[in-house]
Design an enzyme around this catalytic site. Structure first.
Site, PDB file in Angstrom:
ATOM      1  N   LYS A   9       0.828  -1.207   0.000  1.00 34.92           N
ATOM      2  CA  LYS A   9       0.000   0.000   0.000  1.00 34.92           C
ATOM      3  C   LYS A   9       0.870   1.268   0.000  1.00 34.92           C
ATOM      4  O   LYS A   9       2.073   1.218   0.299  1.00 34.92           O
ATOM      5  CB  LYS A   9      -0.931  -0.030   1.214  1.00 34.92           C
ATOM      6  CG  LYS A   9      -1.920  -1.211   1.195  1.00 34.92           C
ATOM      7  CD  LYS A   9      -2.926  -1.108   2.337  1.00 34.92           C
ATOM      8  CE  LYS A   9      -3.885  -2.288   2.351  1.00 34.92           C
ATOM      9  NZ  LYS A   9      -4.937  -2.140   3.395  1.00 34.92           N
ATOM     10  N   TYR A  49     -12.511  -2.480  -3.306  1.00 35.17           N
ATOM     11  CA  TYR A  49     -12.977  -2.505  -1.912  1.00 35.17           C
ATOM     12  C   TYR A  49     -14.501  -2.357  -1.811  1.00 35.17           C
ATOM     13  O   TYR A  49     -15.009  -1.919  -0.773  1.00 35.17           O
ATOM     14  CB  TYR A  49     -12.274  -1.428  -1.099  1.00 35.17           C
ATOM     15  CG  TYR A  49     -10.883  -1.832  -0.608  1.00 35.17           C
ATOM     16  CD1 TYR A  49     -10.712  -2.936   0.238  1.00 35.17           C
ATOM     17  CD2 TYR A  49      -9.752  -1.109  -0.963  1.00 35.17           C
ATOM     18  CE1 TYR A  49      -9.451  -3.304   0.700  1.00 35.17           C
ATOM     19  CE2 TYR A  49      -8.483  -1.477  -0.502  1.00 35.17           C
ATOM     20  CZ  TYR A  49      -8.346  -2.572   0.333  1.00 35.17           C
ATOM     21  OH  TYR A  49      -7.100  -2.931   0.792  1.00 35.17           O
ATOM     22  N   ASN A 112      -2.044   0.344   6.677  1.00 35.67           N
ATOM     23  CA  ASN A 112      -1.498  -0.887   7.248  1.00 35.67           C
ATOM     24  C   ASN A 112      -0.616  -1.700   6.285  1.00 35.67           C
ATOM     25  O   ASN A 112      -0.552  -2.918   6.364  1.00 35.67           O
ATOM     26  CB  ASN A 112      -2.605  -1.729   7.882  1.00 35.67           C
ATOM     27  CG  ASN A 112      -3.685  -2.112   6.898  1.00 35.67           C
ATOM     28  OD1 ASN A 112      -3.572  -1.806   5.712  1.00 35.67           O
ATOM     29  ND2 ASN A 112      -4.712  -2.799   7.366  1.00 35.67           N
TER      30      ASN A 112
HETATM   31  P1  ATP Z   1      -7.096  -5.731   3.316  1.00 35.90           P
HETATM   32  O1  ATP Z   1      -8.423  -6.059   2.656  1.00 35.90           O
HETATM   33  O2  ATP Z   1      -6.621  -4.332   3.015  1.00 35.90           O
HETATM   34  O3  ATP Z   1      -6.078  -6.798   3.084  1.00 35.90           O
HETATM   35  P2  ATP Z   1      -8.073  -6.829   5.772  1.00 35.90           P
HETATM   36  O4  ATP Z   1      -8.669  -7.886   4.926  1.00 35.90           O
HETATM   37  O5  ATP Z   1      -7.151  -7.232   6.870  1.00 35.90           O
HETATM   38  O6  ATP Z   1      -7.320  -5.747   4.911  1.00 35.90           O
HETATM   39  P3  ATP Z   1     -10.635  -5.517   5.795  1.00 35.90           P
HETATM   40  O7  ATP Z   1     -11.657  -5.767   6.852  1.00 35.90           O
HETATM   41  O8  ATP Z   1     -10.832  -6.112   4.454  1.00 35.90           O
HETATM   42  O9  ATP Z   1      -9.219  -5.926   6.408  1.00 35.90           O
HETATM   43  O10 ATP Z   1     -10.509  -3.930   5.666  1.00 35.90           O
HETATM   44  C1  ATP Z   1      -9.917  -3.359   4.508  1.00 35.90           C
HETATM   45  C2  ATP Z   1      -9.049  -2.197   4.933  1.00 35.90           C
HETATM   46  O11 ATP Z   1      -9.875  -1.148   5.419  1.00 35.90           O
HETATM   47  C3  ATP Z   1      -8.097  -2.510   6.075  1.00 35.90           C
HETATM   48  O12 ATP Z   1      -6.872  -3.012   5.626  1.00 35.90           O
HETATM   49  C4  ATP Z   1      -7.920  -1.175   6.756  1.00 35.90           C
HETATM   50  O13 ATP Z   1      -6.893  -0.419   6.142  1.00 35.90           O
HETATM   51  C5  ATP Z   1      -9.234  -0.488   6.507  1.00 35.90           C
HETATM   52  N1  ATP Z   1     -10.078  -0.598   7.683  1.00 35.90           N
HETATM   53  C6  ATP Z   1     -10.719  -1.682   8.137  1.00 35.90           C
HETATM   54  N2  ATP Z   1     -11.414  -1.427   9.252  1.00 35.90           N
HETATM   55  C7  ATP Z   1     -11.193  -0.119   9.529  1.00 35.90           C
HETATM   56  C8  ATP Z   1     -11.639   0.776  10.546  1.00 35.90           C
HETATM   57  N3  ATP Z   1     -12.444   0.367  11.530  1.00 35.90           N
HETATM   58  N4  ATP Z   1     -11.201   2.062  10.494  1.00 35.90           N
HETATM   59  C9  ATP Z   1     -10.388   2.479   9.505  1.00 35.90           C
HETATM   60  N5  ATP Z   1      -9.946   1.688   8.502  1.00 35.90           N
HETATM   61  C10 ATP Z   1     -10.340   0.409   8.510  1.00 35.90           C
HETATM   62 MG    MG Z   2      -9.833  -7.471   3.205  1.00 37.46          MG
END
Ligand code: ATP
Ligand code: MG
Length: 134
Positions: A9, A49, A112
């Site tokens: 990212k 997303y 992240n």
């Molecule tokens: P990714 O899809 O990016 O690999 P993930 O699968 O671990 O991450 P997801 O639940 O799919 O997590 O969320 C997608 C992204 O949205 C997260 O990586 C994070 O950057 C952001 N995100 C998720 N929850 C929150 C929140 N409560 N507040 C702010 N940002 C969030």
């Molecule tokens: Mg995810």
């Protein structure tokens, strides 16, 4: 042999972590079969997303993902979807296990460092979205 989609990212690219992240991926026995650095277009980040489109953090997430270059990668290996998610660590770096990519390279929940597909089905969908960008 399974494939998954990895995104380094914009925070991790800006902070100069690309080589270190890819070293950890390769050291874990996962192969990087495609890799491209680019800034995502807004409509692609939105589609990518889409599952989060109703969540309050969605606009911020799309803004962040389009704020600078990402590195889009396809990874390959046995059971790679699960193995790469384990290597990434928890979504919130404060909860990520020591030695995982997010513990090492991420600074916050929103920024992240890395993305990884969360299932084989997601991997297929995400690779289809990104494949024509390589
Ligand atoms: P990714 O899809 O990016 O690999 P993930 O699968 O671990 O991450 P997801 O639940 O799919 O997590 O969320 C997608 C992204 O949205 C997260 O990586 C994070 O950057 C952001 N995100 C998720 N929850 C929150 C929140 N409560 N507040 C702010 N940002 C969030
Ligand atoms: Mg995810």
């Amino acid at each position: 042999m399974e494939s998954t989609l990895c995104i380094i990212k914009p925070d991790a690219v800006k902070n100069g972590h690309v080589e270190d992240i890819n070293k950890k991926i390769e050291e874990s026995g996962i192969e990087i079969i495609k890799s491209k650095r680019l800034t995502l277009k807004k409509y692609i980040a939105e589609e990518f997303y889409a599952e989060h489109s109703e969540r309050p953090f969605y606009p911020e997430l799309v803004d962040f993902m389009t704020s600078g270059d990402c590195v889009i990668q396809i990874l390959q290996g046995d059971d790679v979807v699960k193995r790469y998610r384990e290597l990434m660590g928890a979504t919130n770096p404060a909860e990520a296990v020591e030695g995982t990519l997010r513990q090492l390279f991420a600074s916050s929940l929103g920024e992240n460092a890395v993305h990884g597909s969360d299932s084989k089905q997601s991997a297929e969908r995400e690779i289809a979205i990104m494949n024509n960008l390589f």
